[in-house]
Design an enzyme around this catalytic site. Structure first.
Site, PDB file in Angstrom:
ATOM      1  N   ARG A   1      44.410  34.946  36.292  1.00 45.28           N
ATOM      2  CA  ARG A   1      44.366  34.119  37.498  1.00 45.28           C
ATOM      3  C   ARG A   1      43.822  32.739  37.189  1.00 45.28           C
ATOM      4  NH1 ARG A   1      41.472  38.992  40.349  1.00 45.28           N
ATOM      5  NH2 ARG A   1      40.937  39.172  38.148  1.00 45.28           N
TER       6      ARG A   1
ATOM      7  N   SER B   1      40.578  42.377  44.420  1.00 43.47           N
ATOM      8  CA  SER B   1      40.383  43.502  45.339  1.00 43.47           C
ATOM      9  C   SER B   1      39.021  43.440  46.028  1.00 43.47           C
ATOM     10  CB  SER B   1      40.498  44.826  44.575  1.00 43.47           C
ATOM     11  OG  SER B   1      41.753  44.938  43.992  1.00 43.47           O
TER      12      SER B   1
ATOM     13  N   LYS C   1      32.568  51.334  37.688  1.00 44.02           N
ATOM     14  CA  LYS C   1      32.720  50.861  39.064  1.00 44.02           C
ATOM     15  C   LYS C   1      32.608  52.036  40.009  1.00 44.02           C
ATOM     16  CE  LYS C   1      35.626  46.935  37.881  1.00 44.02           C
ATOM     17  NZ  LYS C   1      36.898  46.234  38.111  1.00 44.02           N
TER      18      LYS C   1
ATOM     19  N   HIS D   1      48.483  41.837  42.573  1.00 48.47           N
ATOM     20  CA  HIS D   1      48.928  42.895  41.661  1.00 48.47           C
ATOM     21  C   HIS D   1      50.449  43.100  41.789  1.00 48.47           C
ATOM     22  CE1 HIS D   1      44.657  44.651  42.259  1.00 48.47           C
ATOM     23  NE2 HIS D   1      44.694  44.219  41.025  1.00 48.47           N
TER      24      HIS D   1
HETATM   25  P1  ADP Z   1      40.161  45.528  36.584  1.00 49.94           P
HETATM   26  O1  ADP Z   1      39.213  46.527  37.101  1.00 49.94           O
HETATM   27  O2  ADP Z   1      40.704  45.809  35.227  1.00 49.94           O
HETATM   28  O3  ADP Z   1      39.759  44.086  36.801  1.00 49.94           O
HETATM   29  P2  ADP Z   1      42.030  45.110  38.688  1.00 49.94           P
HETATM   30  O4  ADP Z   1      42.754  46.144  39.418  1.00 49.94           O
HETATM   31  O5  ADP Z   1      41.100  44.254  39.457  1.00 49.94           O
HETATM   32  O6  ADP Z   1      41.391  45.816  37.469  1.00 49.94           O
HETATM   33  O7  ADP Z   1      43.055  44.185  37.958  1.00 49.94           O
HETATM   34  C1  ADP Z   1      44.036  44.666  37.102  1.00 49.94           C
HETATM   35  C2  ADP Z   1      44.745  43.519  36.461  1.00 49.94           C
HETATM   36  O8  ADP Z   1      45.350  42.751  37.470  1.00 49.94           O
HETATM   37  C3  ADP Z   1      43.843  42.551  35.692  1.00 49.94           C
HETATM   38  O9  ADP Z   1      44.579  42.064  34.601  1.00 49.94           O
HETATM   39  C4  ADP Z   1      43.590  41.452  36.674  1.00 49.94           C
HETATM   40  O10 ADP Z   1      43.351  40.230  36.027  1.00 49.94           O
HETATM   41  C5  ADP Z   1      44.915  41.417  37.392  1.00 49.94           C
HETATM   42  N1  ADP Z   1      44.820  40.891  38.740  1.00 49.94           N
HETATM   43  C6  ADP Z   1      43.957  41.229  39.712  1.00 49.94           C
HETATM   44  N2  ADP Z   1      44.158  40.490  40.829  1.00 49.94           N
HETATM   45  C7  ADP Z   1      45.194  39.647  40.526  1.00 49.94           C
HETATM   46  C8  ADP Z   1      45.855  38.605  41.229  1.00 49.94           C
HETATM   47  N3  ADP Z   1      45.498  38.241  42.447  1.00 49.94           N
HETATM   48  N4  ADP Z   1      46.839  37.971  40.598  1.00 49.94           N
HETATM   49  C9  ADP Z   1      47.178  38.315  39.343  1.00 49.94           C
HETATM   50  N5  ADP Z   1      46.587  39.240  38.615  1.00 49.94           N
HETATM   51  C10 ADP Z   1      45.609  39.907  39.193  1.00 49.94           C
END
Ligand code: ADP
Length: 169
Positions: free
Chosen positions: A95, A133, A46, A22
């Protein structure tokens, strides 16, 4: 020439907790936009480990060096929040190909709801392309090493949270 308009991006997500993936995306977005709002979603589907305010506090700590990034929270529709904040673009991280289908669906639905909202996809550094996460939470639960995946501060908060959950049963 007319005065340059300030450009605001919204990076929405659950951030439960924020990871180095992130942060990588926030840094890339902050180089392109005047302001980046990291928006913590109140996600009904969630069951997050951390409360919204805990997630915001961790994000705030992790982005303190990025001058033009701020953290906020939102409930309801992303497009409504984006309009309220005069957002020009929604940032999403891509990703792997596996992200594509869901992300495309979200982007198209959001565009249907508000035609002027642009979704911008960004690729993180390849070191983080397999990271999310839930993997970090899982690793932490079973005592795996997470130093490479989250900042020290987040690791500390994660271990603290798991310990307090254990002691309260
Ligand atoms: P969501 O619940 O929308 O999946 P996340 O917090 O998991 O929310 O992710 C928010 C955004 O960050 C999404 O666009 C997700 O694809 C991106 N994201 C999550 N992990 C990574 C990572 N390791 N690298 C790049 N983008 C990421």
């Amino acid at each position: 020439m007319s005065e340059k308009k300030s450009r605001t991006a919204l990076y929405p997500g659950t951030f439960d907790p924020i990871t180095n993936g992130h942060i990588d995306i926030i840094k890339r977005a902050s180089a392109l936009f005047d302001t980046v709002i990291v928006g913590v979603a109140h996600n009904r589907q969630k069951q997050p480990l951390f409360s919204v305010s805990e997630r915001m506090e961790m994000i705030r700590h992790c982005i303190e060096d990025i001058d033009n990034a701020v953290v906020d929270q939102f409930g309801g529709l992303l497009v409504d929040y984006a309009v309220e904040k005069n957002v020009n673009a929604v940032i999403r991280g891509l990703r792997a190909v596996s992200d594509f289908e869901y992300e495309m669906q979200m982007a198209l639905v959001n565009r249907k709801l508000n035609d002027s909202l642009v979704t911008v996809f960004m690729m993180p550094h390849e070191n983080y392309s397999y990271l999310n996460s839930s993997i970090v939470r899982e690793l932490a639960i079973y005592g795996g090493k997470i130093d490479f995946f989250v900042p020290k501060y987040v690791k500390h908060k994660l271990l603290e949270k798991l310990q307090s959950n254990e002691s309260t049963g």
